[in-house]
Design an enzyme around this catalytic site. Sequence first.
Site, PDB file in Angstrom:
ATOM      1  N   ASP A   8      29.278  32.653  43.727  1.00 56.57           N
ATOM      2  CA  ASP A   8      28.558  31.508  42.743  1.00 56.57           C
ATOM      3  C   ASP A   8      30.809  30.404  43.363  1.00 56.57           C
ATOM      4  OD1 ASP A   8      27.938  30.141  40.020  1.00 56.57           O
ATOM      5  OD2 ASP A   8      29.154  31.875  38.949  1.00 56.57           O
ATOM      6  N   ILE A  56      26.032  32.029  52.547  1.00 52.01           N
ATOM      7  CA  ILE A  56      25.443  31.280  52.256  1.00 52.01           C
ATOM      8  C   ILE A  56      25.050  29.872  52.334  1.00 52.01           C
ATOM      9  CG2 ILE A  56      25.526  32.220  49.749  1.00 52.01           C
ATOM     10  CD1 ILE A  56      22.771  33.253  49.689  1.00 52.01           C
ATOM     11  N   ASN A  68      27.094  33.301  36.770  1.00 50.69           N
ATOM     12  CA  ASN A  68      27.037  33.478  35.620  1.00 50.69           C
ATOM     13  C   ASN A  68      26.445  33.052  34.510  1.00 50.69           C
ATOM     14  OD1 ASN A  68      28.576  31.644  34.140  1.00 50.69           O
ATOM     15  ND2 ASN A  68      30.572  32.800  35.622  1.00 50.69           N
ATOM     16  N   GLY A 121      28.899  42.336  43.442  1.00 48.39           N
ATOM     17  CA  GLY A 121      29.803  42.008  44.067  1.00 48.39           C
ATOM     18  C   GLY A 121      31.281  42.663  42.393  1.00 48.39           C
TER      19      GLY A 121
END
Length: 199
Positions: free
Chosen positions: A33, A10, A23, A124
């Site tokens: 992330d 991505i 998070n 995930g």
Amino acid sequence: MKIEVWQGDITTLAVDAIVNAANESLLGGGGVDGAIHRAAGPRLLAECEALPQIRLGVRCPTGEVRATAGHDLPARHVIHTVGPVWQDGQRDEPALLANCYWKSLQLAEKLGLHSIAFPAISCGVFGYPLHQAAQIAATETVAWQRSHREPRRIILVAYNAATYKAYQSALAAQGQPIEPPPSPLLPSLDLGLPPAAAH
């Protein structure tokens, strides 16, 4: 318009916004992330650190969204959202995950964005069952596109073949066969690195 599905990294997409499966601290982590923070460079972390904390260590509660610039990413913006950690499906996880998609699209519309790409949020380390998460992603994005003009391009990014197939099945259940994004949207993906997994 149909929801587009693409398998790959991505962080390489040249779209108006990519969504980060973050998070609550927004200070980076594992999976997609960490990959987004690495690709965007240190200015992304600095911008996230400057966002106000709602409570100690929490800049974005689960199911909510925050926007930053894309910095060194091809994408102009990053929309950060915090997906739920899967427990048993009876603790608002489906509603919170649906919020991640819907509120990301609302924010993209507010920012005047035309294209947005989503990872498989919560699939995930957060442990959300893939097929259930794909159903929510398909339901929310299809419903949005049927009732809103922007963003006109919505891409669900699969980090592996199983995720791609899950999106394919979920979109078919919504009466919408998948469409791959046109090639001009995508830069070269031969980076020699495995695609990043989502939280």
